[in-house]
Enzyme design. Sequence first.
Site, PDB file in Angstrom:
ATOM      1  N   GLY A  58    -104.192  -2.372   6.972  1.00 23.35           N
ATOM      2  CA  GLY A  58    -104.664  -1.363   7.908  1.00 23.35           C
ATOM      3  C   GLY A  58    -106.114  -1.606   8.260  1.00 23.35           C
ATOM      4  O   GLY A  58    -106.610  -2.723   8.184  1.00 23.35           O
ATOM      5  N   CYS A  59    -106.801  -0.559   8.628  1.00 21.91           N
ATOM      6  CA  CYS A  59    -108.208  -0.639   9.028  1.00 21.91           C
ATOM      7  C   CYS A  59    -109.044  -1.299   7.935  1.00 21.91           C
ATOM      8  O   CYS A  59    -109.020  -0.877   6.785  1.00 21.91           O
ATOM      9  CB  CYS A  59    -108.726   0.767   9.306  1.00 21.91           C
ATOM     10  N   PHE A  60    -109.775  -2.334   8.303  1.00 15.70           N
ATOM     11  CA  PHE A  60    -110.514  -3.063   7.268  1.00 15.70           C
ATOM     12  C   PHE A  60    -111.630  -2.261   6.638  1.00 15.70           C
ATOM     13  O   PHE A  60    -112.077  -2.576   5.538  1.00 15.70           O
ATOM     14  CB  PHE A  60    -110.997  -4.435   7.716  1.00 15.70           C
TER      15      PHE A  60
END
Length: 163
Positions: free
Chosen positions: A18-20
């Site tokens: 997902g979002c880093f």
Amino acid sequence: MSGERQSSKQEKATFGAGCFWHVEDAFLKEPGVISTQSGFMGGTTENPTYEEVCTGRTGHTEVVEVTYDPDKVTYDRLLDVFWSIHDPTQVNRQGPDIGVQYRSVIFYHNAEQQKLAEASRERIQKASSKPIATSIEPAGKFYRAEEYHQRYFEKTGRRCCGV
């Protein structure tokens, strides 16, 4: 790089979950992790920008490259962190973040990492009633994301991703 911890022995691990920003934050808290970098891997465009990756046309995944001391933290422990911070049954998304850049993936750097990653995915699958969507692939070229993405939560004080 400021914030790095000194170590004589270093290995790399690369994860997409997902979002880093969220992924990087989780790994930075793990003892034995020396440093992290947010970036992109697995696509076809050379030197992609965040904006290009967000179009979904580059094929890249938002990843975090973790540099760690294997004498202080095992790759298996890093895999445990990976599995605990996202829903590996979702395809090309995590929560409100949708697109190939948010897929669940483990990029391995050697045969031992591949073996351990595959064994961990099998364990997770046995415990899940849904199919695990996480892919396990050889690490390719890592492209570091723009500076404002590095240690984003520390810089902004935000503690969440998404909407």
